[in-house]
Design an enzyme around this catalytic site. Structure first.
Site, PDB file in Angstrom:
ATOM      1  N   ASP A 123      -1.662   0.077   1.725  1.00  0.00           N
ATOM      2  CA  ASP A 123      -0.035   0.271   1.592  1.00  0.00           C
ATOM      3  C   ASP A 123       0.262   1.450   0.820  1.00  0.00           C
ATOM      4  OD1 ASP A 123       2.707  -0.407   1.862  1.00  0.00           O
ATOM      5  OD2 ASP A 123       2.244  -2.408   1.353  1.00  0.00           O
TER       6      ASP A 123
HETATM    7  C1  BGC Z   1       5.356  -1.755   2.688  1.00  0.00           C
HETATM    8  C2  BGC Z   1       4.559  -1.699   3.889  1.00  0.00           C
HETATM    9  C3  BGC Z   1       5.076  -0.582   4.748  1.00  0.00           C
HETATM   10  C4  BGC Z   1       4.894   0.902   4.037  1.00  0.00           C
HETATM   11  C5  BGC Z   1       5.429   2.002   4.811  1.00  0.00           C
HETATM   12  C6  BGC Z   1       5.533  -0.491   2.073  1.00  0.00           C
HETATM   13  O1  BGC Z   1       6.481  -0.602   0.916  1.00  0.00           O
HETATM   14  O2  BGC Z   1       4.925  -2.735   1.924  1.00  0.00           O
HETATM   15  O3  BGC Z   1       4.598  -2.898   4.775  1.00  0.00           O
HETATM   16  O4  BGC Z   1       4.197  -0.391   5.954  1.00  0.00           O
HETATM   17  O5  BGC Z   1       5.847   0.558   2.926  1.00  0.00           O
HETATM   18  O6  BGC Z   1       6.684   2.087   4.865  1.00  0.00           O
END
Ligand code: BGC
Length: 701
Positions: free
Chosen positions: A235
């Site tokens: 993530d």
């Molecule tokens: C989220 C993810 C997301 C990523 C990219 C993160 O803050 O937890 O689910 O895919 O950002 O945008």
């Protein structure tokens, strides 16, 4: 580029000709460039001399997000799960995959299969509810659809990523049995049934190790037990080390610093890490011998293997900016969004058949800001899942149009004054009140009513919700007993006014077709057929996670001491009556089941039954199969192990046969550390909800 070779062979050949620098380049986020990732969350540049395409990663739980424009806003994941319809879900995935491809995006950052352990989680709407089997089936169908378009789907967030409070650091203490039975099955279905080519590891820790460097989770459970062969991507800002991450199973790092839009979104909520661990630091670790080159080769191999398997080399996406500028919200995709919004809506109450609206409903009072033209309607969640797309039609516009067709009148009032709303309701045949709450990544809710909705990710992403919806609904329903409440919530709602209103329709966050779906359902052009993928509690005190140690955690740790008793498993075990049970949803017609036969068939069990539409309208019902294990297994009282949505004309009967595999009768033994079948008699319930009308049978294993 020889497409007749296996993905593994092609990946091996490619890795063999790469320099260390080229390999390292594949493993981490790069700064977007003009040839790169317009509007994307992540980007790994192409290596044209080796025919390696750029990797462009974008959020897409319910439509292409991260600022992409002219895309379709599909309903939220919780609505997708509510349709209990894998065929439709596969279609939605294919539409999304097609939009991604056209936009130049070849990796989608969805589906989110985290279980709704705490329904107050600010991301409840982004995932598929509280049941591992339903979440897994919904995810697998979505992934099959997405990947059919040569776009990789990334199942997330592995694992134990079930709250937003302290999300960057919280340590989830979860027993292996609970992981095996509740939190991992949706990932297993995503990988082995859906064929997911990527997995995203979460921000949080599980049992003392951050997800993205968690050997037992990544190497043990994911690679070992689930036999996952694709790549693990972090993530955004969820990586915490170089050596430990590489050795424990992380293959690609996404940080937040390179993409300005992502940094703006995440920095305020997460104090997001700006380090990079799998770039130069990893190269240095290889050169100093801390990380064997074989590990790096394996990481790159896993990325290429997925890219070859899904077709990223053989079917390259159009390069930016061509793709980025292409409008993809085609009529065909909008039709899928409409069907999904209709199918995912759940009719929770309908006293005296007030719905569908009839020719007697000449004057309709439509009340509430969420329904109106110009107001920001609650049709999506905030955060990374948010799609930059206006409504095709607001509920007000769509209802005006639909009412005019049958010669009816709609009078709208925003609901600011309950007294004014009540007066309008009194002079109308029927009143429809819109109410909801918003949710967004980064913050949990403090309750489910409509007065306390919070949104702290970015205020501009939140929508105004009248603060007095409970009062408003009470006042309106006191003035007119024919009051219909339409809800736009990301999870459960408490309904202090439930006994006063005639009907409740939960539409979740329905996406851009909000208005058209509402009009079709309220007027009965389409029969509601959604079922709840999550229990609606009667009060907050009923939730299974009622101690601070469980949620939101004490001293940085949340203890999953409720174990397997998540969602309806808890309500059943504790004999609690919720407001609405898991699996519940009404239709405008009625169904009956008969002739339940439960027959052993080798290691599996065949369950067959007849289902009849006993009402006077066409519609669909979801027959649900719950299995009760012998007491010695220590399993919850019953668990969903199969379901089938059947569409029937009035009077029509269909005979359905479902096969329950041996895994439907297994539990995780902490003695043998493996799946076991407890010998004895298993109860089978064929039911229309976890607590509803049922036929019962048994089978011996
Ligand atoms: C989220 C993810 C997301 C990523 C990219 C993160 O803050 O937890 O689910 O895919 O950002 O945008």
């Amino acid at each position: 580029m020889n497409a007749s070779q296996s993905p593994d062979t092609r990946a091996s050949e490619l890795v063999a000709v790469m320099s260390l620098s080229q390999k390292i380049q594949m493993l981490h986020q790069a700064l977007a460039d003009t040839a790169g990732s317009f509007g994307a969350a992540g980007y790994v540049p192409a290596i044209p001399s080796l025919c390696i395409p750029a990797i462009v990663l974008n959020d897409a739980g319910s439509g292409l997000a991260d600022g992409q424009t002219d895309v379709t806003a599909y309903p939220a994941a919780i609505s997708q799960a509510s349709s209990w319809d894998p065929t439709l879900q596969r279609q939605l995935g294919a539409s999304l995959g097609e939009e991604s491809f056209e936009k130049g995006v070849n990796v989608l950052l969805a589906p989110d299969v985290n279980i709704a352990r705490v329904p107050l989680n600010g991301r409840t709407s982004e995932a598929f509810g509280e049941d591992p089997y339903l979440a897994g089936q919904t995810a697998a169908a979505y992934i099959q659809g997405v990947q059919s378009q040569h776009v990789i789907a990334t199942v997330k967030h592995f694992d134990g990523n079930n709250q937003e409070t302290n999300r960057m650091t919280i340590n989830a203490e979860i027993s292996q049995r609970t992981l095996e039975e509740i939190y991992q099955p949706p990932f297993n279905a995503a990988v082995n049934q859906g064929g997911a080519a990527a997995v995203m590891c979460g921000y949080n820790q599980v049992n003392g190790a951050y997800d993205c460097q968690n050997g037992p989770l990544l190497r043990g459970d994911l690679d070992g037990q689930m036999d996952f062969k694709g790549f693990v991507v972090s993530d955004w800002g969820g990586t915490h080390s170089t050596v430990a991450s590489a050795l424990n199973g992380l293959d690609m790092e996404m940080d937040v610093v390179q993409e300005p839009a992502i940094l703006t979104r995440l920095a305020p909520i997460d104090n997001a890490a700006v380090e990079n661990y799998l770039g130069e630091p990893l190269k240095a670790a290889v050169l100093s011998g801390q990380v064997p080159i074989s590990v790096v080769n394996q990481m790159v191999h896993r990325i290429f293997r997925s890219m070859f398997a899904v077709g990223l080399f053989d079917h390259p996406v159009p390069p930016a900016p061509t793709g980025y500028l292409t409008p993809v919200d085609t009529a065909a995709n909008q039709a899928v969004a409409l069907k999904a919004a209709e199918s995912g809506s759940v009719l929770l109450k309908n006293a005296n058949g007030v719905l569908p609206l009839t020719s007697a409903d000449k004057t309709i009072a439509l009340i509430g800001l969420d329904a109106s033209v110009g107001a920001e309607t609650v049709n999506q969640a905030g955060g990374s899942v948010r799609v930059d797309q206006p409504l095709v039609s607001t509920p007000l516009a769509a209802l005006l149009l639909r009412a005019a067709q049958s010669g009816d009148t709609v009078v709208y009032y925003d609901g600011t004054s309950p007294q004014v709303a009540a007066a309008l309701a009194k002079s109308s045949n029927v009143a429809i009140v819109y109410a909801g709450y918003t949710e967004a990544e980064g913050t949990d809710l403090t309750n489910f009513n409509f007065t306390n909705a919070v949104c702290t990710v970015a205020v501009s992403e939140c929508e105004s919700v009248p603060a007095n919806s409970d009062q408003l609904i009470s006042a309106v329903s006191a003035a007119n007993p024919h009051t219909v409440v339409v809800l736009n919530t990301g999870g459960p709602a408490l309904m202090p006014w439930l006994n006063q209103v005639s009907s409740v329709l939960e539409m979740w966050y329905p996406g851009e077709e909000d208005g058209n779906a509402a009009a079709a359902l309220l007027f009965g052009d389409v029969d509601p057929s959604g079922k709840l993928p999550i229990t609606f509690p009667a009060s907050l005190s009923q939730l299974p996670t009622n101690t601070a140690a469980q949620y939101p955690g004490v001293g940085g740790t949340e203890v999953y001491s409720e174990g397997l008793l998540v969602g309806y498993r808890w309500y059943d075990a504790k004999h609690l009556t919720p407001l609405f049970p898991f699996g519940f949803g009404m239709t405008y017609t009625s169904f009956s089941y008969s002739g339940l036969h439960v027959t052993p068939d080798g290691s599996s069990v065949k369950v067959s039954y007849s289902i009849t539409n006993t009402g006077s309208r066409s519609g669909a019902d979801v027959a649900q199969i719950y299995v009760s294990d012998p007491v010695a297994s220590g399993e919850p009282p019953q668990q969903l192990k199969g379901y089938q949505k059947t569409f029937l004309q009035p009077g029509q009967t269909s005979v359905v046969t479902l096969t329950l595999p041996s895994s439907a009768f297994s539990y995780w033994s902490t003695t043998t550390n493996s799946w076991q079948i407890a010998p004895g008699t298993y109860g089978i319930r064929l039911a229309d909800s976890s607590a509803g009308y049922a036929l019962t049978g048994t089978v011996t294993r």
